[in-house]
Design an enzyme around this catalytic site. Structure first.
Site, PDB file in Angstrom:
ATOM      1  N   GLU A 195       0.842  -1.207   0.000  1.00 47.31           N
ATOM      2  CA  GLU A 195       0.000   0.000   0.000  1.00 47.31           C
ATOM      3  C   GLU A 195       0.873   1.252   0.000  1.00 47.31           C
ATOM      4  O   GLU A 195       0.673   2.175  -0.794  1.00 47.31           O
ATOM      5  CB  GLU A 195      -0.912   0.027   1.244  1.00 47.31           C
ATOM      6  CG  GLU A 195      -1.989  -1.027   1.287  1.00 47.31           C
ATOM      7  CD  GLU A 195      -1.542  -2.310   1.972  1.00 47.31           C
ATOM      8  OE1 GLU A 195      -0.316  -2.575   2.050  1.00 47.31           O
ATOM      9  OE2 GLU A 195      -2.428  -3.055   2.426  1.00 47.31           O
ATOM     10  N   GLY A 212       5.660  -1.994  14.834  1.00 49.66           N
ATOM     11  CA  GLY A 212       4.946  -0.976  14.070  1.00 49.66           C
ATOM     12  C   GLY A 212       3.875  -0.252  14.890  1.00 49.66           C
ATOM     13  O   GLY A 212       3.801   0.973  14.917  1.00 49.66           O
ATOM     14  N   HIS A 257     -25.911   7.995  19.238  1.00 55.30           N
ATOM     15  CA  HIS A 257     -26.964   8.040  18.220  1.00 55.30           C
ATOM     16  C   HIS A 257     -26.742   6.986  17.141  1.00 55.30           C
ATOM     17  O   HIS A 257     -27.327   7.072  16.059  1.00 55.30           O
ATOM     18  CB  HIS A 257     -27.026   9.444  17.612  1.00 55.30           C
ATOM     19  CG  HIS A 257     -27.436  10.471  18.635  1.00 55.30           C
ATOM     20  ND1 HIS A 257     -28.741  10.798  18.874  1.00 55.30           N
ATOM     21  CD2 HIS A 257     -26.688  11.190  19.513  1.00 55.30           C
ATOM     22  CE1 HIS A 257     -28.795  11.708  19.836  1.00 55.30           C
ATOM     23  NE2 HIS A 257     -27.561  11.948  20.250  1.00 55.30           N
ATOM     24  N   LYS A 309      -1.873 -11.099   2.519  1.00 54.59           N
ATOM     25  CA  LYS A 309      -0.926 -10.350   1.679  1.00 54.59           C
ATOM     26  C   LYS A 309      -0.391 -11.241   0.563  1.00 54.59           C
ATOM     27  O   LYS A 309      -0.284 -10.826  -0.593  1.00 54.59           O
ATOM     28  CB  LYS A 309       0.288  -9.905   2.520  1.00 54.59           C
ATOM     29  CG  LYS A 309       0.054  -8.740   3.450  1.00 54.59           C
ATOM     30  CD  LYS A 309       1.400  -8.322   4.057  1.00 54.59           C
ATOM     31  CE  LYS A 309       1.205  -7.435   5.269  1.00 54.59           C
ATOM     32  NZ  LYS A 309       2.443  -7.180   5.999  1.00 54.59           N
TER      33      LYS A 309
HETATM   34  O1  F6P Z   1      -0.495  -4.968   8.992  1.00 57.57           O
HETATM   35  C1  F6P Z   1       0.747  -5.512   9.225  1.00 57.57           C
HETATM   36  C2  F6P Z   1       1.801  -4.482   9.480  1.00 57.57           C
HETATM   37  O2  F6P Z   1       3.021  -5.144   9.477  1.00 57.57           O
HETATM   38  C3  F6P Z   1       1.599  -3.708  10.777  1.00 57.57           C
HETATM   39  O3  F6P Z   1       2.039  -4.397  11.881  1.00 57.57           O
HETATM   40  C4  F6P Z   1       2.373  -2.484  10.482  1.00 57.57           C
HETATM   41  O4  F6P Z   1       2.106  -1.460  11.394  1.00 57.57           O
HETATM   42  C5  F6P Z   1       1.932  -2.205   9.069  1.00 57.57           C
HETATM   43  O5  F6P Z   1       1.826  -3.469   8.466  1.00 57.57           O
HETATM   44  C6  F6P Z   1       2.826  -1.311   8.266  1.00 57.57           C
HETATM   45  O6  F6P Z   1       4.109  -1.855   8.127  1.00 57.57           O
HETATM   46  P1  F6P Z   1       5.313  -0.982   7.606  1.00 57.57           P
HETATM   47  O7  F6P Z   1       5.568   0.105   8.581  1.00 57.57           O
HETATM   48  O8  F6P Z   1       6.480  -1.934   7.510  1.00 57.57           O
HETATM   49  O9  F6P Z   1       4.955  -0.424   6.262  1.00 57.57           O
END
Ligand code: F6P
Length: 537
Positions: free
Chosen positions: A207, A261, A378, A500
């Site tokens: 992403e 993270g 609400h 993933k």
């Molecule tokens: O959703 C899994 C995860 O590894 C989270 O633990 C983490 O906060 C997020 O993805 C983002 O990961 P990164 O900082 O490596 O992009």
């Protein structure tokens, strides 16, 4: 031994399950004083739960028997408590405001933590003063953080929470791979005034990398390829990958892999917050987290707020069988706190294999959801008051707001918060429902409230950076306490990997680069339907 304690807790619950929580206050006029704890201006009230002196003693015995405090000390001292990833979990080092060293594999990590913090402060100062400028030599006004999960929720939630402390830079956050999010944001921004922070611990998250590439193309188109680098900074543990992306190493803020993270807002991942509120306020935020750490490490068990918050959670989840918790901040600027705590809690303790490599014998992490008060009232409070499930509620409120000119708003807000916890506890019987003229028999029943629904309340003076630091650290430690009792690893997240992996395999089929013949069942059917819909559009 611990099985016996679980059994005694269950027996105590059975013996008292019909006792109204409200009766605990009539039996003991000092219940509020005895079942609430303070840290400075913060008050944690768990008197509106069914935890009584016996339950509290048994829960404290459970904590002792499951070595929660020994595990706490191991975490703080840099032991590799994240066994399945072979690492320490030392987010507490990022907010260690003492002169004490913190060792990982024999070396003190504090000099590097302080140096990175100083670099973040310099960067913030240079952006504020105009020493660092956009490629045309004028000041940046917009900063966009591109990250997801812990690389988004922490900075986004805290930046919104501390709006009254914002200085000149305007902060924006993009997380979703859905192009709608970045497209809608970019339409509102001037590329020449915009700085992007690419925040990813691993610098591989699809992403974030997809959004980063879009941002790069957008900036290059506006200012030219040769000047684009001046519009980017990065936060990551993967410095070779940030270099490959083309980010100047002087604008890369690294951190170690012992920061998870979802625990990372205290360090470079918190850079957007520091840019928003300034370095001094950010240090106050760290001070708040550090105060809660000290409290967690030193307060006697029965006075220890994170420990008692965790134990109350265990009581509700495992003993009473309430499988969810509602996070209800009566503090609009904490509107993203429920989302933040969903990751913190559910990614940490949504586990079913223990550190003894066996299936857990009881339920682990509960469902976490919530909404800022009074909006939630609400929307879903109907179910909280009259639904067939009991959901323990966690209210948060500030005695004072940042808007003294709108005092009436704040008074109403607090009255609502107090009313909700009172209504959940007291309920309303059929006898108390005033039958209206013409009311059909049975109608009164619909207007009854079973009551006896537990809640806890966290009260603080005002939502300052220091208070926010305390709140977040408190919840981190509660997650730790619960995870320690279940003996799960609260610091890994293998459960996100399978999806993933499958997405990577499906992407070429969605985009038409690979044949979908092999795809079967529902997914195959949906892939074919997508292709057909696209062909027809
Ligand atoms: O959703 C899994 C995860 O590894 C989270 O633990 C983490 O906060 C997020 O993805 C983002 O990961 P990164 O900082 O490596 O992009």
């Amino acid at each position: 031994m611990s099985n016996k304690i679980w059994e005694r807790l269950a027996a105590h619950f059975e013996a008292t399950r019909r006792r109204p929580i409200a009766s605990l206050f009539t039996e003991n006029p000092r219940r509020f004083e005895e079942f609430s704890l303070s840290l400075d201006d913060m008050l944690f009230d768990f008197s509106k739960s069914a935890v009584d002196a016996t339950a509290r003693d048994l829960l404290l015995e459970l904590a002792e028997d499951t070595n929660v405090l020994e595990k706490r000390d191991a975490m703080f001292s840099g032991v590799a408590v994240n066994r399945t990833e072979g690492r320490a979990a030392l987010h507490t080092a990022l907010r260690n405001r003492s002169d004490e060293p913190v060792f990982v594999d024999g070396s003190d990590v504090m000099p590097e933590v302080r140096e990175t913090l100083a670099r973040m402060a310099d960067f913030t100062c240079d952006l504020e003063s105009g020493k660092i400028t956009a490629s045309d030599g004028t000041a940046f006004t917009e900063v966009v953080n591109i990250g997801i999960g812990g690389s988004d929720l922490g900075p986004a939630m805290t930046t919104a929470a501390l709006a009254p402390y914002h200085k000149n830079l305007r902060l924006h956050f993009v997380s979703n791979v859905d192009g709608a999010e970045i497209a809608d944001l970019l339409k509102t921004l001037d590329a020449a005034r915009t700085l992007f922070i690419i925040a990813s611990k691993t610098f591989t998250t699809i992403e974030t990398m997809t959004n980063a590439a879009t941002a790069k193309a957008w900036i290059e188109a506006a200012v030219g390829r040769d000047k684009a680098a001046r519009h980017f900074a990065a936060v990551s543990t993967a410095l070779e990958k940030t270099a490959a992306f083309g980010i100047d190493p002087a604008r890369v803020f690294g951190f170690a892999d012992w920061v998870g993270g979802r625990y990372s807002v205290w360090g470079p991942i918190g850079l957007p917050l520091m840019l928003a509120i300034g370095a001094d306020n950010f240090l106050e935020f760290l001070e708040g987290g550090f105060e809660m750490d000290r409290h967690f490490q030193t307060a006697p068990p029965a006075q220890n707020i994170p420990l008692m918050l965790g134990l109350t959670g265990i009581w509700h989840n495992n003993i009473c069988g309430f499988g969810a918790r509602a996070i209800l901040p009566y503090d609009q600027r904490l509107a993203r706190l429920p989302a933040y705590l969903q990751q913190l809690d559910m990614e940490s303790n949504g586990k079913r294999i223990t550190l003894a490599d066996a299936e857990i014998a009881r339920d682990s992490g509960p469902l976490v959801f919530g909404e800022a008060g009074t909006n939630g009232q609400h929307a879903f409070y109907q179910l909280l008051h009259q639904g067939s499930r009991i959901i323990p509620c966690e209210f948060l409120m500030a005695a004072s707001s940042h808007e003294p000119q709108l005092q009436a708003h704040h008074d109403l807000l607090l009255a609502n918060c107090l009313a909700q916890s009172e209504a959940l506890m007291q309920g309303r019987s059929e006898k108390e429902v005033q039958p209206k003229t013409g009311m059909k028999p049975g109608d009164a029943l619909h207007r009854t409230f079973p009551g006896n629904r537990p809640s806890i309340t966290l009260l603080y003076r005002k939502l300052t950076p220091r208070t926010l630091g305390r709140i977040i650290a408190l919840y981190e430690h509660r997650v730790f306490v619960e995870g320690a009792i279940w003996n799960v690893n609260s610091f890994d997240q293998w459960g996100v990997e399978l999806g993933k992996e499958l997405a990577a395999g499906l992407k070429p089929m969605v985009s038409g680069e690979a044949a979908i013949e092999g795809a079967k069942g529902s997914t195959g059917g949906l892939l074919r339907a997508i292709a057909a819909l696209r062909a027809g559009s």
